[in-house]
Design an enzyme around this catalytic site. Structure first.
Site, mmCIF file in Angstrom:
data_model
loop_
_atom_site.group_PDB
_atom_site.id
_atom_site.type_symbol
_atom_site.label_atom_id
_atom_site.label_comp_id
_atom_site.label_asym_id
_atom_site.label_seq_id
_atom_site.Cartn_x
_atom_site.Cartn_y
_atom_site.Cartn_z
ATOM 1 N N GLY A 143 24.674 -44.020 23.458
ATOM 2 C CA GLY A 143 24.418 -44.496 24.807
ATOM 3 C C GLY A 143 23.046 -44.112 25.326
ATOM 4 N N SER A 192 32.711 -48.428 13.509
ATOM 5 C CA SER A 192 32.239 -47.325 12.662
ATOM 6 C C SER A 192 32.520 -47.670 11.210
ATOM 7 C CB SER A 192 32.968 -46.030 13.024
ATOM 8 O OG SER A 192 32.769 -45.036 12.032
ATOM 9 N N LYS A 208 39.316 -47.369 15.788
ATOM 10 C CA LYS A 208 38.188 -48.299 15.731
ATOM 11 C C LYS A 208 38.607 -49.646 15.134
ATOM 12 C CE LYS A 208 34.774 -46.052 17.563
ATOM 13 N NZ LYS A 208 34.085 -46.589 18.762
ATOM 14 N N PRO A 213 28.144 -49.856 12.672
ATOM 15 C CA PRO A 213 26.996 -49.094 12.174
ATOM 16 C C PRO A 213 27.405 -48.160 11.044
ATOM 17 C CG PRO A 213 27.317 -48.803 14.559
ATOM 18 C CD PRO A 213 28.565 -49.401 13.994
ATOM 19 N N CYS A 214 26.456 -47.868 10.184
ATOM 20 C CA CYS A 214 26.642 -46.771 9.241
ATOM 21 C C CYS A 214 26.588 -45.471 10.043
ATOM 22 C CB CYS A 214 25.552 -46.806 8.170
ATOM 23 S SG CYS A 214 23.880 -46.471 8.791
ATOM 24 N N HIS A 254 28.002 -33.997 13.290
ATOM 25 C CA HIS A 254 28.001 -34.736 12.041
ATOM 26 C C HIS A 254 27.016 -34.082 11.073
ATOM 27 C CE1 HIS A 254 29.754 -37.914 14.660
ATOM 28 N NE2 HIS A 254 30.463 -38.150 13.575
ATOM 29 N N LYS A 310 21.742 -25.605 10.780
ATOM 30 C CA LYS A 310 21.876 -24.565 9.760
ATOM 31 C C LYS A 310 20.521 -24.142 9.194
ATOM 32 C CE LYS A 310 25.092 -25.217 6.606
ATOM 33 N NZ LYS A 310 25.988 -25.935 5.660
#
Length: 306
Positions: free
Chosen positions: A13, A103, A136, A160-161, A176, A184
């Site tokens: 968004g 998705s 989805k 989308p990927c 993700h 990390k």
């Protein structure tokens, strides 16, 4: 044109709002307090009050593999309720155009070949995010059914990927892959750690696109909505191994240490690459390389979250 956007405070968004910043469209992006998609009556009232020409559905409960495994009920029920309530409210008030964001987890697991739009519901879903995927799928099918029953309405779905970018979530409990990697590796560099752990062998392959690219496509889609396929994948058309994502992030961030693999940890699907034939035929390709996207995301991470 008056456009209403759901999920305006999320990764997708916020990137959409940025992409439309210099356009002439009238924008409405109500908060979840103003438009609670889990409440049909409130959702319907907002649609009635705003009378949008087009609705972009980018809202959702999202998270990485740990969050999906920990809270499958929430990921199924909340995403399903959001999609159903919004689409039915748009139908009730005759909103002529809806752009629903799906998705790539909607596709069957463990396919080596690129995943085409007609493969939804042709095989077993990945168990680690099955609840989110089911929500989805149902929302995308509902959009398709509405358009089938009501030819004057155009309710379309982009698939989308995997996405990453500015405004992403970097908390390991929710993030993700790429924002988790950035977090990390940044911590390892600043703390002087010699190693960074990778779940599994790192040979699983993933397709991640910079979210700003999807937002740019949506700007184009709004201007050419009638030409947009009813369902269309959006992606790169190629993928990288998990190890390659770690290496790219290490190069951008300047981490000089080593990577170690924990083979006891889950890794999800071996590969998930979307077929972008429709996207190419429609006339769009992403603009950011992997390192460019990671660099912009890392810049946001350092400036805004540290």
């Amino acid at each position: 044109m008056r456009i209403l956007l759901t999920g305006g405070s999320g990764l997708v968004g916020k990137n959409i709002i940025d992409a439309f910043a210099n356009t002439a469209f009238e924008w409405l992006a109500p908060s979840s307090q103003k438009m609670n998609l889990l409440d049909y009556a409130q959702t319907s009232q907002v649609i009635a009050d705003y009378r949008p020409d087009l609705v972009i559905h980018a809202a959702g409960l999202v998270g990485g593999i740990q969050a999906n495994m920990r809270e499958p009920v929430n990921f199924l029920v909340k995403n399903l309720d959001m999609g159903r309530n919004l689409l039915m409210a748009c139908l009730q008030h005759r909103v002529s155009q809806v752009l629903n964001l799906g998705s790539s987890c909607m596709y069957p697991r463990n396919h080596e070949a690129p995943l085409s739009e007609d493969m939804v519901l042709t095989g077993e879903l990945e168990p680690t995010n099955e609840g989110y995927a089911l929500a989805k799928i149902v929302t995308a099918r509902l959009a398709e059914y509405i358009q089938r029953e009501q030819p004057g309405l155009q309710y379309k779905t982009l698939i989308p990927c995997n996405l990453y970018g500015r405004y992403d979530k970097f908390d390991p409990k929710q993030s993700h892959l790429i924002p988790a990697i950035i977090h990390k590796i940044h911590l390892a560099k600043t703390q002087g750690d010699a190693n960074v752990e990778i779940w599994g062998s790192g040979e699983a392959r993933r397709e991640f696109m910079y979210a700003g690219d999807l937002a740019n496509l949506i700007v184009m889609a709004v201007s050419r909505f009638s030409t947009l396929p009813a369902t269309m994948n959006v992606g790169l058309g190629y993928d990288y191994t998990i190890n390659e994502y770690y290496q790219a992030a290490a190069e951008v961030i300047g981490f000089q240490g080593a990577f170690v693999h924990d083979l006891s940890k889950p890794v999800g699907m071996a590969r998930k690459l979307v077929n972008i034939d429709k996207q190419i035929a429609w006339g769009w390709q992403p603009g950011y390389s992997l390192k460019q996207g990671i660099a912009r995301t890392y810049d946001y991470y350092v400036k805004e979250l540290q």
